[in-house]
Scaffold this active site. Structure first.
Site, PDB file in Angstrom:
ATOM      1  N   HIS A 102     -35.090  -0.011 -13.955  1.00 38.46           N
ATOM      2  CA  HIS A 102     -36.213   0.754 -14.486  1.00 38.46           C
ATOM      3  C   HIS A 102     -37.520   0.044 -14.156  1.00 38.46           C
ATOM      4  O   HIS A 102     -38.303   0.535 -13.339  1.00 38.46           O
ATOM      5  CB  HIS A 102     -36.052   0.931 -16.003  1.00 38.46           C
ATOM      6  CG  HIS A 102     -37.201   1.620 -16.680  1.00 38.46           C
ATOM      7  ND1 HIS A 102     -37.716   1.173 -17.878  1.00 38.46           N
ATOM      8  CD2 HIS A 102     -37.918   2.709 -16.347  1.00 38.46           C
ATOM      9  CE1 HIS A 102     -38.709   1.968 -18.237  1.00 38.46           C
ATOM     10  NE2 HIS A 102     -38.854   2.913 -17.333  1.00 38.46           N
ATOM     11  N   HIS A 121     -37.162  -2.197 -22.351  1.00 37.58           N
ATOM     12  CA  HIS A 121     -37.187  -0.813 -22.823  1.00 37.58           C
ATOM     13  C   HIS A 121     -35.810  -0.312 -23.238  1.00 37.58           C
ATOM     14  O   HIS A 121     -35.582   0.879 -23.338  1.00 37.58           O
ATOM     15  CB  HIS A 121     -37.782   0.088 -21.725  1.00 37.58           C
ATOM     16  CG  HIS A 121     -39.068  -0.430 -21.171  1.00 37.58           C
ATOM     17  ND1 HIS A 121     -39.141  -1.135 -19.995  1.00 37.58           N
ATOM     18  CD2 HIS A 121     -40.336  -0.376 -21.649  1.00 37.58           C
ATOM     19  CE1 HIS A 121     -40.387  -1.499 -19.757  1.00 37.58           C
ATOM     20  NE2 HIS A 121     -41.143  -1.060 -20.751  1.00 37.58           N
TER      21      HIS A 121
END
Lengths: 172, 821
Positions: A102, A121
């Site tokens: 990501h 995250h």
């Protein structure tokens, strides 16, 4: 017992520090006919790097590795149970990039459920299903390193099945 | 093993690549992206002067770098008739997402139609007409002529009430100001269509009537309020899963600044789990109430706040109505509205009463009230931002429940102030600009039932697929198919005849109970299987599109590629329908009626924008929006100064409330009287079945699942619609992870894949909503509230196994979604 978060923070700093190299001189963007003929295979050539010997691995204890080069951190795992794509006598040895696909945060291994987890995250990847993203924000599953064992038990990585975070070519 | 793309390098964006502003068109948050295009025979290099980033790409890039993109962010698309290379990547300079990409938006490039790479081969490229037993590609002129002739015949023989319209009302992919204006002008100005509905509910109505009746627009804050607040109060929403980058880029910053987090949700969500990680578990309060009891909880919180004197007395005195009852309960108002004092007589609920009904400890309800409103130790007021979504919008007693929640924000003065706001989180972006819909009436017609009763003769459908996203879907689908099949049969029988004979045959079938269906969409949808004419639309970035996000941030998402094949922007399709209606009506001798269809001489989507939105907002033009980039401007736009549009960061900063149209500018409180299950049939269904069938969303395809039906990355993760269940319930039913199961009740049947989720309560399941492969709406009863708002969330059913796990399901990871750090 080591704290995964602190280990990660240290690794991140190291990674940033190693990236201070200045850019080289600009090269010409137009190739001569001879150059065009000489360059560019369709896919990258992966090095075959020795990561460890099978005897070095303990079940469910992650070993820090890097592949294809020192700037691409990964983890070598003996899961204790055969998995698709696993190598070794028990078919349970796998290796993954630990850069979250990501945003490139360094992930930590959860031995409890054999996942890699991103502190940035909260994406997470299942080491027992070829790095499938269990939940998260990445648009690919986790890059896995192709492994092979030689007769002496040395474990080599010689390929990667997804683009590693932070590089537009898996071999720089 | 998990799906892998086997991509080991990507073309590098050259330094001179073209650059476009892109607002992600999937969800309400509207993250900023940049699109880069360059010719096929060019590529950038690793040297800093050879690539767009100006960095040495022969080096590993660091965490959160701008100079990297994933394979999903690359494609080859058509631009001005030529194939070009494309990268769409998150914009680090957009204040909405600050460079973060979601698992949806960061796949925008991959989800573009490409004849070169084969992506989105499902996209419609040409108009199609049902002929000779199949859909035959044809020209726009041929298809639109048939649409106009049948539509004109039916509405002139009968009335405009015989034309039923399903149309998006939102921004983003299918909507935007261009497309909502064009469809609105066609159906609400050229015609006065009453029997209209939106994509996700069976009538043409607001989802938050009560907030508006109380004076508050439902999007009244700025996302930065989450960073400035003391408490985030989230109800029936799961922002980490859905509005992902709103959560990560704004709510998390608030939590890291010391804000507390209250979640009202019957189940433990990924948002709650992540908030515990970011804020510490001691700063997260989860009120896991019994399903459908939110209103009681809100009333008890309000009562506790009022009784402890934690209200904002000055705000109440200056900005809210003081004279008792302002609006009486009636057919159009499911609750009375008035002063705080007046509604407290109805709302007053003790902590113990609420604890009993909601099934959560009274102490936790008191704690929630404290976190929301108890003044700080230094006496200063506590700031609280309230966010809600489908949990109550699609919940029990929508009007009163939303009203009860807004009551708390009003009583504590948390509107129009930094760190405040009471807002829905939203699904799509917004992009509503239409002529008045007053003729639709309130309550609006329950259009699904209108069709089920055999009424209506022509159905125009714009980017809606009620096969997946309506309630009572089993019956609706049966009837819709039966009625449209009558017309298909008539068309087949009339094959070979003239256009006039064909139209006559279709109209005869309609008069016998048939339904003529026109479907405008980007793909051949499930309801499109019933269509007689299919019109191919394009979406954002294949056209210029303007929308606003959940903090009213208006952006122009620029066109960077051609519409696929012969597809067109909806705005221009609507214009084409209108021009053909004018021509056909004139031929039929209805000159005055034909004149109503003038004013569609548009050649681009910008023409529609100028005809609609710009007339109401003359400062706003494409050029000015383009210059405002991915940060755009927050609506309402109030001017243009120093080369920039001037917007409005948050609404109601002056304490004057206007959404209800009252001249006094005073907000109203809602007399939210608890009455148990509001919608008919819910209590009986609950008593008859073991499992509560909650419907939920998944970050991987929220708002773009229709595009992911063939996406290997997505299908590898969820080959079947997931039905999360407690593992002990699975043991009870003999289900292993991945087994296929069936959910059954009197409304219908649907199917999915058993997915163990230990954090769920027993006897509840959480099924993904809107799946093409298993519609949760099949088992939802037709019960709605007085204003025809559906209660999708409250459905009960029985579950049985129908199959062992498929080979695809056996490869799926069933581990917990919660991060382990």
């Amino acid at each position: 017992m080591k704290c995964n978060r602190l280990v990660d923070a240290g690794r991140r700093q190291f990674l940033r520090g190693s990236l201070m190299a200045t850019a080289g001189a600009a090269a010409a963007t137009v190739l001569t006919p001879e150059q065009a003929k000489a360059r560019a295979l369709a896919r990258v050539d992966y090095p075959a790097n020795r990561l460890a010997n099978i005897a070095d691995l303990m079940v469910n204890e992650p070993m820090d590795i890097s592949y294809p080069d020192a700037d691409s951190p990964g983890v070598l795992l003996k899961l204790g149970q055969a998995v698709e794509g696993g190598v070794g006598p028990e078919g349970d040895v796998v290796a993954f990039s630990v850069l979250c696909p990501h945003k490139g945060w360094m992930m930590s291994y959860s031995a409890a459920d054999k996942t890699l987890n991103c502190p940035g995250h909260h994406s997470r990847f299942d080491c027992e299903t070829g790095g499938q993203q269990v939940w998260g924000h990445a648009t690919s599953n986790l890059a896995q390193f192709t492994l092979r064992l030689d007769d002496s038990g040395d474990i080599y990585a010689d390929g990667v099945d997804e683009l590693i975070y932070g590089r537009l070519s898996n071999v720089l | 093993m998990a799906y892998k793309r086997q991509i080991d390098r990507l073309p590098i964006i050259p330094a001179d690549a073209q650059e476009f502003n892109v607002t992600c068109h999937y969800c309400i948050v509207g993250c900023g992206y940049k699109a880069y295009t360059w010719p096929m025979n060019r590529q950038g290099g690793t040297e800093p002067n050879q690539n767009k980033f100006g960095v040495d790409l022969s080096e590993q890039q660091f965490t959160e770098t701008e100079a990297w993109y994933a394979p999903s962010m690359y494609n080859v698309v058509r631009q001005n008739g030529k194939d070009v290379q494309l990268v769409v990547k998150p914009d680090v300079n957009c204040v909405v997402n600050s460079g973060l990409g979601s698992i949806r938006g960061a796949r925008m490039a991959e989800n573009r139609p490409s004849k070169v790479t084969g992506t989105q081969a499902q996209r419609l490229s040409d108009p199609m007409v049902w002929r000779n037993g199949v859909w035959q590609p044809t020209s726009w002129d041929d298809a639109l002529d048939l649409v106009a002739r049948v539509t004109a015949a039916v509405i002139t023989q009968g009335s405009e009430d015989d034309l039923v319209v399903s149309m998006f009302d939102h921004g983003g992919s299918a909507g935007g100001y261009e497309n909502t204006w064009a469809t609105g002008k066609l159906y609400f100005e050229s015609m006065k269509i009453k029997n209209a509905r939106m994509h996700n509910r069976p009538a043409y109505n607001s989802e938050v009537h009560s907030s508006r009746d109380m004076g508050l627009d439902e999007l009244n804050y700025a996302y930065e309020d989450y960073e400035l607040t003391d408490t985030i109060f989230m109800v029936g929403a799961n922002s980490m899963e859905t509005q992902t980058n709103l959560y990560l880029n704004h709510m998390v910053k608030g939590l890291q600044n010391g804000a507390r987090f209250i979640a009202v949700d019957p189940r433990r969500t990924i948002t709650i789990a992540s908030s515990e990680q970011f804020a510490g578990p001691e700063n997260v309060l989860h009120l896991a109430i019994a399903e459908g009891t939110d209103m009681v909880l809100f009333n008890a919180i309000l009562t506790h706040i009022v009784d402890n004197g934690w209200v904002d007395a000055e705000f109440i005195a200056n900005s809210t109505f003081q004279g008792g009852e302002a609006v009486a309960q009636d057919e159009a108002h499911p609750a009375a509205l008035g002063s705080l004092e007046h509604v407290m007589a109805t709302c007053r609920t003790t902590l113990d009463e609420a604890a009993e009904i909601c099934g959560v400890p009274a102490a936790d309800i008191a704690k929630a009230a404290e976190w929301i409103a108890q003044p700080k130790e230094d006496g200063s007021r506590r700031k609280c931002v309230t966010a809600y979504e489908k949990g109550i919008i699609w919940g029990n007693d929508n009007y009163r429940t939303v009203g009860a929640l807004v009551n708390i924000a009003l009583a504590t003065g948390n509107v129009g102030r930094e760190g405040g706001g009471v807002c829905r989180l939203g699904g799509h972006q917004e992009g509503y600009y239409r002529p008045s819909d007053a003729h639709v009436g309130r309550p609006a017609e329950y259009v699904d039932q209108y069709l089920v009763r055999g009424l209506g003769g022509v159905h125009h459908i714009w980017a809606c697929d009620h096969y997946k996203t309506t309630l009572n879907a089993s019956e609706y689908k049966r009837v819709h198919k039966r009625r449209s099949d009558m017309v298909k049969d008539a068309i087949d029988m009339a094959a070979g005849g003239s256009r006039a004979q064909m139209v006559e045959a279709i109209v005869s079938a309609i008069n016998a109970g048939g339904l003529f269906v026109v479907d405008v969409d980007i793909i051949h949808s499930q309801i499109g299987q019933n269509a007689h004419v299919i019109l191919p639309a394009c979406e954002a970035n294949e056209m210029n599109l303007t929308s606003m996000n959940g903090e009213r941030r208006l952006r122009l998402s620029e066109k960077y590629m051609d519409p696929f094949g012969n597809s067109r922007p909806d705005a221009l399709i609507a214009a084409g329908v209108a021009r053909n209606m004018e021509r056909v009506l004139r031929e039929m001798g209805h000159d005055a009626y034909a004149d109503q269809f003038k004013g569609y001489d548009w050649t681009t989507e910008e023409d529609s924008f100028m005809d609609g939105y710009n007339k109401g907002n003359p400062e706003v033009t494409y050029d000015r929006l383009r210059a405002m980039g991915n940060n755009g401007v927050q609506e309402p736009v109030t001017g243009f100064e120093n080369g920039a549009l001037v917007g409005t960061k948050r609404l109601y900063t002056d304490g004057v409330f206007t959404r209800h149209g009252r001249e006094d500018g005073k907000a109203l409180f809602c007399a939210a009287g608890w009455r148990g299950w509001q919608a008919p049939g819910k209590a009986r269904e609950q008593a008859a079945h073991r499992f509560w069938i909650n419907n939920v969303r998944a970050n991987i395809f929220w708002q773009n699942q229709f595009l992911d039906q063939k996406n290997d990355f997505v299908q590898d993760r969820y080959p079947h619609p997931f039905v999360e269940m407690h593992p002990d319930d699975m043991v009870d039913l003999g289900l292993n992870p991945g087994d296929l199961l069936e959910i059954v009740n009197d409304n219908g049947v649907t199917q999915g894949m058993a997915y163990p989720m230990p954090t769920l309560k027993r006897d509840t399941v959480a099924m993904v909503f809107g799946s093409p492969a298993g519609s949760q709406g099949n088992v939802v009863s037709p019960g709605v509230n007085e204003l025809v708002l559906p209660d999708y969330k409250h459905t009960w059913g029985s579950i049985r196994k129908i199959s062992d796990a498929t080979p695809a399901a056996r490869k799926v990871s069933f581990k917990s979604h919660e991060v382990v750090l």
